[in-house]
Design a protein around this motif. Structure first.
Motif, PDB file in Angstrom:
ATOM      1  N   PRO A   1       0.838  -1.209   0.000  1.00 44.45           N
ATOM      2  CA  PRO A   1       0.000   0.000   0.000  1.00 44.45           C
ATOM      3  C   PRO A   1       0.872   1.259   0.000  1.00 44.45           C
ATOM      4  CG  PRO A   1      -0.664  -1.512   1.750  1.00 44.45           C
ATOM      5  CD  PRO A   1       0.639  -2.015   1.203  1.00 44.45           C
ATOM      6  N   SER A   2       0.353   2.353  -0.547  1.00 42.34           N
ATOM      7  CA  SER A   2       1.083   3.611  -0.548  1.00 42.34           C
ATOM      8  C   SER A   2       1.405   4.036   0.886  1.00 42.34           C
ATOM      9  CB  SER A   2       0.263   4.699  -1.234  1.00 42.34           C
ATOM     10  OG  SER A   2       1.011   5.895  -1.314  1.00 42.34           O
ATOM     11  N   ARG A   3       2.616   4.589   1.049  1.00 43.82           N
ATOM     12  CA  ARG A   3       3.144   5.042   2.333  1.00 43.82           C
ATOM     13  C   ARG A   3       3.402   3.898   3.312  1.00 43.82           C
ATOM     14  NH1 ARG A   3       0.494  10.782   3.723  1.00 43.82           N
ATOM     15  NH2 ARG A   3       2.120  10.643   5.294  1.00 43.82           N
ATOM     16  N   ARG A   4       3.665   2.721   2.762  1.00 43.08           N
ATOM     17  CA  ARG A   4       4.002   1.540   3.569  1.00 43.08           C
ATOM     18  C   ARG A   4       5.261   0.901   2.994  1.00 43.08           C
ATOM     19  NH1 ARG A   4      -0.198  -0.926   6.535  1.00 43.08           N
ATOM     20  NH2 ARG A   4       1.568  -2.032   7.415  1.00 43.08           N
ATOM     21  N   ALA A   5       5.835  -0.024   3.752  1.00 43.74           N
ATOM     22  CA  ALA A   5       7.057  -0.707   3.339  1.00 43.74           C
ATOM     23  C   ALA A   5       6.920  -2.206   3.546  1.00 43.74           C
ATOM     24  CB  ALA A   5       8.247  -0.183   4.133  1.00 43.74           C
ATOM     25  N   MET A   6       7.706  -2.962   2.805  1.00 39.86           N
ATOM     26  CA  MET A   6       7.712  -4.418   2.928  1.00 39.86           C
ATOM     27  C   MET A   6       9.147  -4.913   2.786  1.00 39.86           C
ATOM     28  SD  MET A   6       5.576  -7.222   0.672  1.00 39.86           S
ATOM     29  CE  MET A   6       3.996  -6.648   1.251  1.00 39.86           C
ATOM     30  N   GLY A   7       9.515  -5.875   3.641  1.00 37.31           N
ATOM     31  CA  GLY A   7      10.855  -6.443   3.609  1.00 37.31           C
ATOM     32  C   GLY A   7      10.900  -7.742   2.829  1.00 37.31           C
ATOM     33  N   PHE A   8      12.073  -8.032   2.297  1.00 39.58           N
ATOM     34  CA  PHE A   8      12.293  -9.246   1.504  1.00 39.58           C
ATOM     35  C   PHE A   8      13.631  -9.854   1.900  1.00 39.58           C
ATOM     36  CE2 PHE A   8       9.700  -6.338  -0.854  1.00 39.58           C
ATOM     37  CZ  PHE A   8       8.681  -7.123  -1.328  1.00 39.58           C
ATOM     38  N   GLN A   9      13.655 -11.162   2.065  1.00 36.72           N
ATOM     39  CA  GLN A   9      14.890 -11.896   2.349  1.00 36.72           C
ATOM     40  C   GLN A   9      15.298 -12.613   1.072  1.00 36.72           C
ATOM     41  OE1 GLN A   9      16.655 -11.764   5.181  1.00 36.72           O
ATOM     42  NE2 GLN A   9      15.134 -10.368   6.046  1.00 36.72           N
ATOM     43  N   LEU A  10      16.218 -12.024   0.325  1.00 34.88           N
ATOM     44  CA  LEU A  10      16.655 -12.580  -0.948  1.00 34.88           C
ATOM     45  C   LEU A  10      18.077 -13.123  -0.803  1.00 34.88           C
ATOM     46  CD1 LEU A  10      15.385  -9.644  -3.183  1.00 34.88           C
ATOM     47  CD2 LEU A  10      14.190 -11.766  -2.640  1.00 34.88           C
ATOM     48  N   MET A  11      18.501 -13.863  -1.807  1.00 34.97           N
ATOM     49  CA  MET A  11      19.885 -14.353  -1.861  1.00 34.97           C
ATOM     50  C   MET A  11      20.509 -13.783  -3.128  1.00 34.97           C
ATOM     51  SD  MET A  11      20.624 -16.352   0.722  1.00 34.97           S
ATOM     52  CE  MET A  11      21.971 -17.413   0.233  1.00 34.97           C
ATOM     53  N   ILE A  12      21.693 -13.217  -2.969  1.00 34.92           N
ATOM     54  CA  ILE A  12      22.392 -12.593  -4.085  1.00 34.92           C
ATOM     55  C   ILE A  12      23.604 -13.441  -4.452  1.00 34.92           C
ATOM     56  CG2 ILE A  12      23.845 -11.140  -2.636  1.00 34.92           C
ATOM     57  CD1 ILE A  12      23.400  -8.870  -4.661  1.00 34.92           C
ATOM     58  N   VAL A  13      23.971 -13.407  -5.742  1.00 29.83           N
ATOM     59  CA  VAL A  13      25.195 -14.055  -6.197  1.00 29.83           C
ATOM     60  C   VAL A  13      26.300 -13.003  -6.109  1.00 29.83           C
ATOM     61  CG1 VAL A  13      26.367 -15.216  -8.101  1.00 29.83           C
ATOM     62  CG2 VAL A  13      23.910 -15.582  -7.742  1.00 29.83           C
ATOM     63  N   ALA A  14      27.285 -13.245  -5.251  1.00 30.59           N
ATOM     64  CA  ALA A  14      28.377 -12.294  -5.042  1.00 30.59           C
ATOM     65  C   ALA A  14      29.353 -12.335  -6.216  1.00 30.59           C
ATOM     66  CB  ALA A  14      29.091 -12.621  -3.732  1.00 30.59           C
ATOM     67  N   GLU A  15      30.270 -11.370  -6.233  1.00 32.56           N
ATOM     68  CA  GLU A  15      31.281 -11.285  -7.296  1.00 32.56           C
ATOM     69  C   GLU A  15      32.063 -12.583  -7.460  1.00 32.56           C
ATOM     70  OE1 GLU A  15      32.327  -8.573  -9.278  1.00 32.56           O
ATOM     71  OE2 GLU A  15      30.617  -7.375  -8.610  1.00 32.56           O
ATOM     72  N   ASP A  16      32.343 -13.280  -6.345  1.00 30.57           N
ATOM     73  CA  ASP A  16      33.116 -14.517  -6.402  1.00 30.57           C
ATOM     74  C   ASP A  16      32.255 -15.742  -6.712  1.00 30.57           C
ATOM     75  OD1 ASP A  16      31.740 -14.960  -4.043  1.00 30.57           O
ATOM     76  OD2 ASP A  16      33.528 -15.061  -2.773  1.00 30.57           O
ATOM     77  N   GLY A  17      30.956 -15.522  -6.981  1.00 27.17           N
ATOM     78  CA  GLY A  17      30.054 -16.615  -7.328  1.00 27.17           C
ATOM     79  C   GLY A  17      29.367 -17.246  -6.132  1.00 27.17           C
ATOM     80  N   SER A  18      29.766 -16.860  -4.925  1.00 32.44           N
ATOM     81  CA  SER A  18      29.122 -17.414  -3.738  1.00 32.44           C
ATOM     82  C   SER A  18      27.742 -16.782  -3.546  1.00 32.44           C
ATOM     83  CB  SER A  18      29.990 -17.168  -2.495  1.00 32.44           C
ATOM     84  OG  SER A  18      30.089 -15.785  -2.232  1.00 32.44           O
ATOM     85  N   HIS A  19      26.927 -17.441  -2.761  1.00 29.60           N
ATOM     86  CA  HIS A  19      25.585 -16.950  -2.462  1.00 29.60           C
ATOM     87  C   HIS A  19      25.590 -16.362  -1.060  1.00 29.60           C
ATOM     88  CE1 HIS A  19      23.835 -20.158  -5.413  1.00 29.60           C
ATOM     89  NE2 HIS A  19      24.657 -19.311  -5.999  1.00 29.60           N
ATOM     90  N   ARG A  20      24.971 -15.181  -0.912  1.00 27.26           N
ATOM     91  CA  ARG A  20      24.886 -14.586   0.417  1.00 27.26           C
ATOM     92  C   ARG A  20      23.529 -13.927   0.600  1.00 27.26           C
ATOM     93  NH1 ARG A  20      25.988  -9.021   0.143  1.00 27.26           N
ATOM     94  NH2 ARG A  20      27.035  -8.413  -1.763  1.00 27.26           N
ATOM     95  N   PRO A  21      23.069 -13.844   1.841  1.00 29.84           N
ATOM     96  CA  PRO A  21      21.780 -13.208   2.113  1.00 29.84           C
ATOM     97  C   PRO A  21      21.796 -11.739   1.689  1.00 29.84           C
ATOM     98  CG  PRO A  21      22.565 -14.394   4.047  1.00 29.84           C
ATOM     99  CD  PRO A  21      23.693 -14.363   3.060  1.00 29.84           C
ATOM    100  N   TRP A  22      20.643 -11.275   1.202  1.00 29.45           N
ATOM    101  CA  TRP A  22      20.503  -9.894   0.756  1.00 29.45           C
ATOM    102  C   TRP A  22      19.157  -9.370   1.252  1.00 29.45           C
ATOM    103  CZ3 TRP A  22      18.572  -7.351  -4.101  1.00 29.45           C
ATOM    104  CH2 TRP A  22      19.189  -6.114  -4.335  1.00 29.45           C
ATOM    105  N   PRO A  23      19.092  -8.937   2.519  1.00 36.94           N
ATOM    106  CA  PRO A  23      17.834  -8.433   3.068  1.00 36.94           C
ATOM    107  C   PRO A  23      17.589  -7.004   2.591  1.00 36.94           C
ATOM    108  CG  PRO A  23      19.532  -8.298   4.735  1.00 36.94           C
ATOM    109  CD  PRO A  23      20.164  -8.936   3.517  1.00 36.94           C
TER     110      PRO A  23
END
Length: 140
Positions: free
Chosen positions: A16-38
């Motif tokens: 909704p407008s004027r609200r926020a939502m969080g997401f727990q994603l996983m990103i592929v780092a430069e070295d190819g490893s996976h790390r959390p990306w909140p």
């Protein structure tokens, strides 16, 4: 590493407008490893703003309760641990222990009614599938 892909994280209307939502994603780092990306996304009318969910003061998550990123008036981003206040459009800390520092922005686009992150490579559910998997957003 391919960074010209847009990953849908939720529908524009899920926040909704004027609200926020969080997401727990996983990103592929430069070295190819996976790390959390909140991250978290704020919708303000027809605009969306995204930031890494990390206070620059003490590297803690900003939300003191799930998806609680805004101050009581809904006009600023609030660090629930230290009380720092941040501008929505810039991520700049305007009050609190990290005054003058900024949140780390996350590149977003609205594409076909979906809020998408861009400029990064996310870990997808099925890495053998070359097509976008359409990540699910968190329920509020």
């Amino acid at each position: 590493m391919t960074t010209d892909v847009a990953y849908a994280i939720c529908s524009f209307n899920d926040i909704p407008s004027r609200r926020a939502m969080g997401f727990q994603l996983m990103i592929v780092a430069e070295d190819g490893s996976h790390r959390p990306w909140p991250i978290f996304v704020i919708r303000w009318g027809k605009q969306v703003f995204g930031y890494l969910n990390m206070c620059p003061h003490d590297k803690v998550n900003l939300d003191w309760e799930r998806n609680q990123f805004m101050d009581g008036n809904g006009l600023r981003i609030l660090c629930g641990k230290h009380g720092s206040l941040f501008e929505i459009g810039t991520g700049m800390c305007v009050d609190g222990p990290c005054k003058g520092e900024s949140l780390t922005p996350v590149a977003l686009s609205v594409i076909d009614g979906d809020i998408c992150v861009t400029g990064v490579t996310l870990v997808e559910d099925d890495e053998d599938n070359e097509e976008e998997t359409g990540l699910q957003c968190e329920e509020g």
